[in-house]
Design an enzyme around this catalytic site. Structure first.
Site, PDB file in Angstrom:
ATOM      1  N   SER A 126       0.825  -1.210   0.000  1.00  0.00           N
ATOM      2  CA  SER A 126       0.000   0.000   0.000  1.00  0.00           C
ATOM      3  C   SER A 126       0.859   1.259   0.000  1.00  0.00           C
ATOM      4  O   SER A 126       1.949   1.271   0.559  1.00  0.00           O
ATOM      5  CB  SER A 126      -0.887  -0.011   1.264  1.00  0.00           C
ATOM      6  OG  SER A 126      -1.518   1.253   1.444  1.00  0.00           O
ATOM      7  N   TYR A 151      -1.803  -1.040  10.957  1.00  0.00           N
ATOM      8  CA  TYR A 151      -2.071  -1.575   9.603  1.00  0.00           C
ATOM      9  C   TYR A 151      -0.926  -1.190   8.666  1.00  0.00           C
ATOM     10  O   TYR A 151      -0.325  -2.049   8.024  1.00  0.00           O
ATOM     11  CB  TYR A 151      -3.388  -1.025   9.059  1.00  0.00           C
ATOM     12  CG  TYR A 151      -3.485  -1.160   7.555  1.00  0.00           C
ATOM     13  CD1 TYR A 151      -3.268  -0.063   6.725  1.00  0.00           C
ATOM     14  CD2 TYR A 151      -3.740  -2.386   6.962  1.00  0.00           C
ATOM     15  CE1 TYR A 151      -3.312  -0.177   5.355  1.00  0.00           C
ATOM     16  CE2 TYR A 151      -3.790  -2.515   5.584  1.00  0.00           C
ATOM     17  CZ  TYR A 151      -3.580  -1.404   4.788  1.00  0.00           C
ATOM     18  OH  TYR A 151      -3.613  -1.532   3.423  1.00  0.00           O
ATOM     19  N   LYS A 155       2.268  -3.482   6.678  1.00  0.00           N
ATOM     20  CA  LYS A 155       2.676  -3.459   5.264  1.00  0.00           C
ATOM     21  C   LYS A 155       4.175  -3.188   5.147  1.00  0.00           C
ATOM     22  O   LYS A 155       4.882  -3.818   4.358  1.00  0.00           O
ATOM     23  CB  LYS A 155       1.891  -2.387   4.489  1.00  0.00           C
ATOM     24  CG  LYS A 155       0.417  -2.669   4.345  1.00  0.00           C
ATOM     25  CD  LYS A 155       0.159  -3.957   3.578  1.00  0.00           C
ATOM     26  CE  LYS A 155      -1.330  -4.225   3.408  1.00  0.00           C
ATOM     27  NZ  LYS A 155      -1.592  -5.552   2.817  1.00  0.00           N
TER      28      LYS A 155
HETATM   29  C1  WQD Z   1      -9.936   8.915   1.276  1.00  0.00           C
HETATM   30  C2  WQD Z   1     -10.174  10.395   1.491  1.00  0.00           C
HETATM   31  C3  WQD Z   1     -10.561  11.018   3.777  1.00  0.00           C
HETATM   32  C4  WQD Z   1     -14.448   9.060   4.201  1.00  0.00           C
HETATM   33  C5  WQD Z   1      -7.030   4.092   3.409  1.00  0.00           C
HETATM   34  C6  WQD Z   1      -5.788   3.310   3.759  1.00  0.00           C
HETATM   35  C7  WQD Z   1      -5.206   2.706   2.518  1.00  0.00           C
HETATM   36  C8  WQD Z   1      -6.245   1.853   1.877  1.00  0.00           C
HETATM   37  C9  WQD Z   1      -7.437   2.713   1.493  1.00  0.00           C
HETATM   38  C10 WQD Z   1      -6.527  -0.466   2.471  1.00  0.00           C
HETATM   39  C11 WQD Z   1      -9.459  10.917   2.743  1.00  0.00           C
HETATM   40  C12 WQD Z   1     -11.785  11.311   2.901  1.00  0.00           C
HETATM   41  C13 WQD Z   1     -13.234   9.501   3.696  1.00  0.00           C
HETATM   42  C14 WQD Z   1     -15.467  10.009   4.512  1.00  0.00           C
HETATM   43  C15 WQD Z   1     -14.028  11.766   3.775  1.00  0.00           C
HETATM   44  N1  WQD Z   1      -6.617   0.819   2.778  1.00  0.00           N
HETATM   45  N2  WQD Z   1     -13.047  10.824   3.479  1.00  0.00           N
HETATM   46  N3  WQD Z   1     -15.215  11.329   4.276  1.00  0.00           N
HETATM   47  O1  WQD Z   1      -7.555   6.974   4.149  1.00  0.00           O
HETATM   48  O2  WQD Z   1      -6.789   7.491   1.761  1.00  0.00           O
HETATM   49  O3  WQD Z   1      -6.652   5.171   2.600  1.00  0.00           O
HETATM   50  O4  WQD Z   1      -7.950   3.284   2.718  1.00  0.00           O
HETATM   51  O5  WQD Z   1      -6.154  -0.966   1.471  1.00  0.00           O
HETATM   52  O6  WQD Z   1      -4.083   1.912   2.862  1.00  0.00           O
HETATM   53  O7  WQD Z   1      -4.829   4.189   4.306  1.00  0.00           O
HETATM   54  O8  WQD Z   1      -8.862   6.148   2.141  1.00  0.00           O
HETATM   55  O9  WQD Z   1     -11.233   6.185   1.511  1.00  0.00           O
HETATM   56  O10 WQD Z   1     -10.625   6.295   3.988  1.00  0.00           O
HETATM   57  O11 WQD Z   1     -10.217   8.272   2.517  1.00  0.00           O
HETATM   58  O12 WQD Z   1     -13.814  12.980   3.576  1.00  0.00           O
HETATM   59  O13 WQD Z   1     -16.590   9.679   4.996  1.00  0.00           O
HETATM   60  O14 WQD Z   1     -11.564  10.596   1.703  1.00  0.00           O
HETATM   61  O15 WQD Z   1     -10.350  12.093   4.686  1.00  0.00           O
HETATM   62  O16 WQD Z   1      -8.996  12.214   2.465  1.00  0.00           O
HETATM   63  P1  WQD Z   1      -7.428   6.557   2.732  1.00  0.00           P
HETATM   64  P2  WQD Z   1     -10.305   6.663   2.578  1.00  0.00           P
END
Ligand code: WQD
Length: 342
Positions: A126, A151, A155
């Site tokens: 990741s 997590y 990785k």
């Molecule tokens: C994306 C953006 C949030 C929800 C994580 C892990 C990564 C992978 C994918 C496993 C961010 C914003 C989110 C919401 C929002 N995991 N958001 N409102 O955090 O980039 O990555 O998940 O494989 O390893 O780190 O993904 O989809 O949680 O967030 O504003 O209700 O969307 O702040 O900027 P993230 P995410």
């Protein structure tokens, strides 16, 4: 039938899409999954897509005896694509021991039986290993930073385990794919992301809000140093991501690997803000989204997107689907599971 490739976690989100693309590329995928975070019904869905029901074995890869016995009984497995792991960032903070145990025991149990034997091994890593990169787009040579969560730490340490294993045993051919943000669903809308409980990730929350399962979506912060103030990520369609795994297996089979441990960024190379995602969802589906701006989420990094030139050059792979394809396919999938609950 084609060469046998073991897909651990093959009934999961990325795993199931990779099973489809492996079969389409002439391989024989074999799935091992303990169904701790997926549904056995996905097997039937895969069969509806490819007209073939993959061999399936249900057991926990943390069970060393069962894993060794399975691999011994299947000497014709030429490659392993290892997805099976816990992957919720927030949950990992609350349950670090479960994450270290599950993610490391399964990996080590898969690797150990191949000491002195040939195996092609693709690992699901990741971009989280980069933390907040100093330079964007981030390349594979960027420094790995102290993980923000157990997590992310699993990785990083897993990559070290793989690198050191490859160093002492050239029979292992290993590729770690550093995913950016996997989103979307298969064009058939028969497989996709099945979040259990309240979604942590953005896209499932978007589609559940659009379909009325959630009252609204909160944008976690609009005061970042980005064009519209919301965070930037490199969203990649899960089908493009699945194809990258097939490309990695092919590269190792063709002996093209420069080293027997390699790392590749798998993203689109483009950054998209949260607000741009919301606008793209609304424009590509015609659905209105009820969203509010809220405070930043702890642990979020401001912006990350990948330099994917090495993957294009060395894997011969490039993402083909765009953000609208991602939004439309995620929406079709959400409507499908509303009518056909798993
Ligand atoms: C994306 C953006 C949030 C929800 C994580 C892990 C990564 C992978 C994918 C496993 C961010 C914003 C989110 C919401 C929002 N995991 N958001 N409102 O955090 O980039 O990555 O998940 O494989 O390893 O780190 O993904 O989809 O949680 O967030 O504003 O209700 O969307 O702040 O900027 P993230 P995410």
């Amino acid at each position: 039938m084609g060469k046998k490739i073991l897909v651990t976690g093959g009934t999961g989100f990325i795993g199931s899409h990779t099973v489809v693309e492996l079969y389409n590329a002439g391989y024989t995928p074999v799935i091992v999954d303990n169904l701790s975070n997926s549904s056995i019904k996905i097997l039937d869905q895969i069969e509806k897509i490819i007209g073939y029901k993959p061999e399936f074995h249900e057991f926990d890869l943390c069970d060393e005896r069962k894993t060794a016995a399975f691999l011994e009984a299947n000497p014709d497995i030429t490659g392993i694509i290892h997805f099976a792991a816990f992957k919720a960032v927030g949950e990992s903070v609350e349950k670090p021991l479960e994450y270290y145990r599950n993610n490391f025991f399964s990996l080590i149990n898969l690797l150990t039986p191949y000491k002195g034997k040939n195996i092609n091994f693709v690992f699901s890593s990741s971009c989280t290993v980069y933390g907040q990169p100093d330079v964007l787009p981030v390349t594979e040579e960027a420094p790995v930073k102290k993980a923000e969560s157990p997590y992310g730490n699993t990785k990083q340490i897993a990559e070290e385990i793989l690198s050191e294993t490859a160093t002492v045993n050239s029979n292992y051919k290993i590729v770690a794919l550093r995913y950016f943000n996997p989103v979307g669903a298969h064009e058939s809308a028969l497989i996709g992301e099945l979040p259990i409980g309240v979604p942590q990730n953005l896209i499932p929350f978007v589609t559940q809000t659009a379909i009325g399962k959630r009252e609204k979506i909160t944008v976690f912060g609009d005061d970042y140093n980005t064009p519209d103030g919301s965070c930037i990520r490199d969203y990649i369609h899960v089908v493009d991501l699945a194809k990258a795994h097939v490309a990695a297996i092919k590269r190792m089979e063709e002996g093209k690997s420069a080293d027997n441990y390699e790392v590749f960024n798998i993203g689109t190379g483009k950054g998209t803000t949260v607000l741009e995602i919301i606008k793209a969802f609304e424009s590509s589906t015609g659905e209105k989204l009820n969203y509010v701006i809220g405070p930043r989420r702890a642990g979020d990094i401001e912006k990350v997107y990948g330099d994917v030139s090495k993957s294009t050059r060395e894997l011969g792979w490039k993402a083909e689907l765009n953000v609208d394809d991602m939004m439309k396919s995620a929406w079709e999938w959400e409507k499908y599971i509303q009518k056909n609950p798993f």
